[in-house]
Write an enzyme that holds these catalytic residues in place. Sequence first.
Site, PDB file in Angstrom:
ATOM      1  N   GLY A 137      66.013 -29.617   1.063  1.00 32.78           N
ATOM      2  CA  GLY A 137      64.933 -28.915   0.371  1.00 32.78           C
ATOM      3  C   GLY A 137      65.362 -27.522  -0.042  1.00 32.78           C
ATOM      4  O   GLY A 137      66.040 -26.825   0.711  1.00 32.78           O
ATOM      5  N   ARG A 196      69.071 -35.290  -2.376  1.00 31.86           N
ATOM      6  CA  ARG A 196      69.247 -36.120  -1.178  1.00 31.86           C
ATOM      7  C   ARG A 196      70.386 -37.099  -1.453  1.00 31.86           C
ATOM      8  O   ARG A 196      70.612 -37.501  -2.594  1.00 31.86           O
ATOM      9  CB  ARG A 196      67.969 -36.898  -0.865  1.00 31.86           C
ATOM     10  CG  ARG A 196      66.702 -36.042  -0.828  1.00 31.86           C
ATOM     11  CD  ARG A 196      66.641 -35.137   0.369  1.00 31.86           C
ATOM     12  NE  ARG A 196      65.402 -34.369   0.409  1.00 31.86           N
ATOM     13  CZ  ARG A 196      65.115 -33.448   1.311  1.00 31.86           C
ATOM     14  NH1 ARG A 196      65.989 -33.186   2.265  1.00 31.86           N
ATOM     15  NH2 ARG A 196      63.970 -32.803   1.279  1.00 31.86           N
ATOM     16  N   ASP A 209      68.365 -29.103   8.435  1.00 32.12           N
ATOM     17  CA  ASP A 209      68.857 -30.007   9.466  1.00 32.12           C
ATOM     18  C   ASP A 209      69.768 -31.097   8.911  1.00 32.12           C
ATOM     19  O   ASP A 209      70.870 -31.344   9.424  1.00 32.12           O
ATOM     20  CB  ASP A 209      67.656 -30.627  10.190  1.00 32.12           C
ATOM     21  CG  ASP A 209      68.065 -31.624  11.253  1.00 32.12           C
ATOM     22  OD1 ASP A 209      67.974 -32.827  10.993  1.00 32.12           O
ATOM     23  OD2 ASP A 209      68.479 -31.193  12.346  1.00 32.12           O
ATOM     24  N   THR A 237      66.116 -22.990   4.895  1.00 34.45           N
ATOM     25  CA  THR A 237      64.940 -23.864   4.892  1.00 34.45           C
ATOM     26  C   THR A 237      63.703 -23.025   5.177  1.00 34.45           C
ATOM     27  O   THR A 237      63.745 -22.115   6.004  1.00 34.45           O
ATOM     28  CB  THR A 237      65.053 -24.976   5.944  1.00 34.45           C
ATOM     29  OG1 THR A 237      63.774 -25.642   6.061  1.00 34.45           O
ATOM     30  CG2 THR A 237      65.434 -24.444   7.310  1.00 34.45           C
ATOM     31  N   ASP A 283      61.201 -24.050   6.721  1.00 31.47           N
ATOM     32  CA  ASP A 283      60.560 -24.546   7.943  1.00 31.47           C
ATOM     33  C   ASP A 283      60.889 -23.729   9.185  1.00 31.47           C
ATOM     34  O   ASP A 283      60.202 -23.834  10.203  1.00 31.47           O
ATOM     35  CB  ASP A 283      60.947 -26.005   8.189  1.00 31.47           C
ATOM     36  CG  ASP A 283      60.559 -26.912   7.029  1.00 31.47           C
ATOM     37  OD1 ASP A 283      59.540 -26.611   6.373  1.00 31.47           O
ATOM     38  OD2 ASP A 283      61.274 -27.897   6.781  1.00 31.47           O
ATOM     39  N   ASP A 315      63.232 -24.154  11.304  1.00 32.06           N
ATOM     40  CA  ASP A 315      63.396 -25.103  12.406  1.00 32.06           C
ATOM     41  C   ASP A 315      64.861 -25.391  12.735  1.00 32.06           C
ATOM     42  O   ASP A 315      65.168 -26.409  13.364  1.00 32.06           O
ATOM     43  CB  ASP A 315      62.683 -26.421  12.080  1.00 32.06           C
ATOM     44  CG  ASP A 315      63.243 -27.111  10.832  1.00 32.06           C
ATOM     45  OD1 ASP A 315      64.034 -26.478  10.103  1.00 32.06           O
ATOM     46  OD2 ASP A 315      62.883 -28.280  10.603  1.00 32.06           O
ATOM     47  N   GLY A 342      56.277 -27.484   6.928  1.00 29.63           N
ATOM     48  CA  GLY A 342      56.982 -27.168   8.168  1.00 29.63           C
ATOM     49  C   GLY A 342      57.629 -28.373   8.809  1.00 29.63           C
ATOM     50  O   GLY A 342      58.209 -28.250   9.885  1.00 29.63           O
ATOM     51  N   ARG A 343      57.456 -29.560   8.203  1.00 31.90           N
ATOM     52  CA  ARG A 343      57.963 -30.799   8.819  1.00 31.90           C
ATOM     53  C   ARG A 343      57.415 -30.925  10.238  1.00 31.90           C
ATOM     54  O   ARG A 343      56.215 -30.945  10.452  1.00 31.90           O
ATOM     55  CB  ARG A 343      59.491 -30.825   8.793  1.00 31.90           C
ATOM     56  CG  ARG A 343      60.099 -30.993   7.431  1.00 31.90           C
ATOM     57  CD  ARG A 343      61.465 -31.630   7.477  1.00 31.90           C
ATOM     58  NE  ARG A 343      62.331 -31.033   8.478  1.00 31.90           N
ATOM     59  CZ  ARG A 343      63.447 -31.595   8.916  1.00 31.90           C
ATOM     60  NH1 ARG A 343      63.821 -32.767   8.455  1.00 31.90           N
ATOM     61  NH2 ARG A 343      64.204 -30.999   9.821  1.00 31.90           N
ATOM     62  N   GLU A 364      51.619 -29.610   8.780  1.00 28.68           N
ATOM     63  CA  GLU A 364      51.720 -30.993   8.337  1.00 28.68           C
ATOM     64  C   GLU A 364      52.287 -31.914   9.412  1.00 28.68           C
ATOM     65  O   GLU A 364      52.060 -33.122   9.387  1.00 28.68           O
ATOM     66  CB  GLU A 364      52.593 -31.086   7.085  1.00 28.68           C
ATOM     67  CG  GLU A 364      54.052 -30.693   7.299  1.00 28.68           C
ATOM     68  CD  GLU A 364      54.891 -30.832   6.030  1.00 28.68           C
ATOM     69  OE1 GLU A 364      54.370 -31.332   5.018  1.00 28.68           O
ATOM     70  OE2 GLU A 364      56.077 -30.431   6.062  1.00 28.68           O
ATOM     71  N   ARG A 373      36.151 -27.766   3.362  1.00 31.08           N
ATOM     72  CA  ARG A 373      36.933 -27.916   2.145  1.00 31.08           C
ATOM     73  C   ARG A 373      38.406 -27.840   2.535  1.00 31.08           C
ATOM     74  O   ARG A 373      38.782 -27.057   3.400  1.00 31.08           O
ATOM     75  CB  ARG A 373      36.602 -26.819   1.125  1.00 31.08           C
ATOM     76  CG  ARG A 373      35.174 -26.885   0.592  1.00 31.08           C
ATOM     77  CD  ARG A 373      34.969 -28.130  -0.259  1.00 31.08           C
ATOM     78  NE  ARG A 373      33.625 -28.184  -0.839  1.00 31.08           N
ATOM     79  CZ  ARG A 373      32.574 -28.724  -0.270  1.00 31.08           C
ATOM     80  NH1 ARG A 373      32.701 -29.250   0.958  1.00 31.08           N
ATOM     81  NH2 ARG A 373      31.407 -28.749  -0.869  1.00 31.08           N
TER      82      ARG A 373
END
Length: 319
Positions: free
Chosen positions: A11, A72, A103, A125, A127, A129, A170-171, A222, A243
Site C-alpha cells: 500500500g 501486489r 509487512d 505504511t 498502519d 504496524d 489500520g488493517r 477496521e 450515522r
Amino acid sequence: MKRIGVLTSGGDAPGMNAAVRAVVRKAIYHNVEVYGVYQGYNGLINGNIEKLELGSVGDIIHRGGTKLYTARCEEFKTREGQQKGIEQLKAHGIEGLVVIGGDGSYRGAKALTEQGYPCVGVPGTIDNDIPGTELTIGFDTALNTVIDAIDKIRDTATSHERTFIIEVMGRNAGDIALWSGLAGGAETILIPEDNYDMDEIVSRLKSGQERGKKHSIIVVAEGVMSGDEFAKSLKEKANLETRVSVLGHIQRGGSPTAADRVLASRLGSRAVELLMEGKGGRAVGIEKNELVDYDIIEALAMPHVVDLDMYKLSKELSI
C-alpha cells in the site's frame, strides 16, 4: 557497493517519495549509482528498472503516493518468482536493494536476504504496524487526515445532535483509531488489540445524554469490524440511531506532513549507509528519536504492540 536499487511495495503511504528521494540523493552524494524498480516486486520480476539521477527525484518530496508506483505480486511469494527478481538485479549489476513498504514488502526483502541478496527494509505504511520502529512513514499524515475528518464530522454531529461512527484504516492494528480518537476527542474508540464492552459503551453514551451532551463520536478500527456492523449492533443493543462515515483510501493520500518528510529522509538515508557498510538483511526504524536497525528476520518476528496506557487514557478523558 557501487550500485543499489530501490523499490516501493504494498500500500502507498505519504512520505514514500521523500524516502525514495533520500535514497537516491544520499547514494549519489557518495558516488553510488541508484536504479529505480517500478511497480514493486512485480516490476522487479519483469525487469522494469531504470537508472535514477538527481533530477529524477526533483520536486517529489511534497507529493503523496510513490513515484516508483506499487503493485501486489503473488508470483514473488514463490521461490521461482524470487529467483527471477534476483536474476534481474544481477543483470543490471545491482548489488543491494532498499525496500520501502509494509509487512508484505518486508517479507519479500526477507526472502531475498535468505537467498544471499542484501536488502534493507524501510517502514512505509500508514498502519504503523511494522515491528522495530515506533513510527512508520505515512502514519502521521494519515493521522492528521483522520483528525481533520473527525473535526468536520463533529460539526455535523453537533448540528444534528447525533452519534457518528467513523471507520478508519489500520488493517489489524489500532494505532490510527487510537491516536486519532484521542486527538479528536472521541467518546469511544474500538481497537483490535483490546476487547470492547457494548454495555459499557451504551452506558457511556446514555450518561452523556443525561448530562446534556448533544452528540458523540465513535472511532472504529477496521480490524475490529466495519462501521456499518457496529452501527447495527448498537441499534440492536440500545435502539440508537447513528450515522456512519467510512474514510477509506483518503487516509492514504495527500501531501506528507513535515514529520513524515523528515522521518522518510532520515530512514532512507540510513538504509543507504547500511548497504554502503556492506550490511544487508536489516530493517531500519526510529526509537526515542534515534535511528535503529534490526535483523529483518528478527524484526518480522517481533509482535506489534499498541500503547494500552494511551487507550486507557482515552477512556478516562472521554467520560
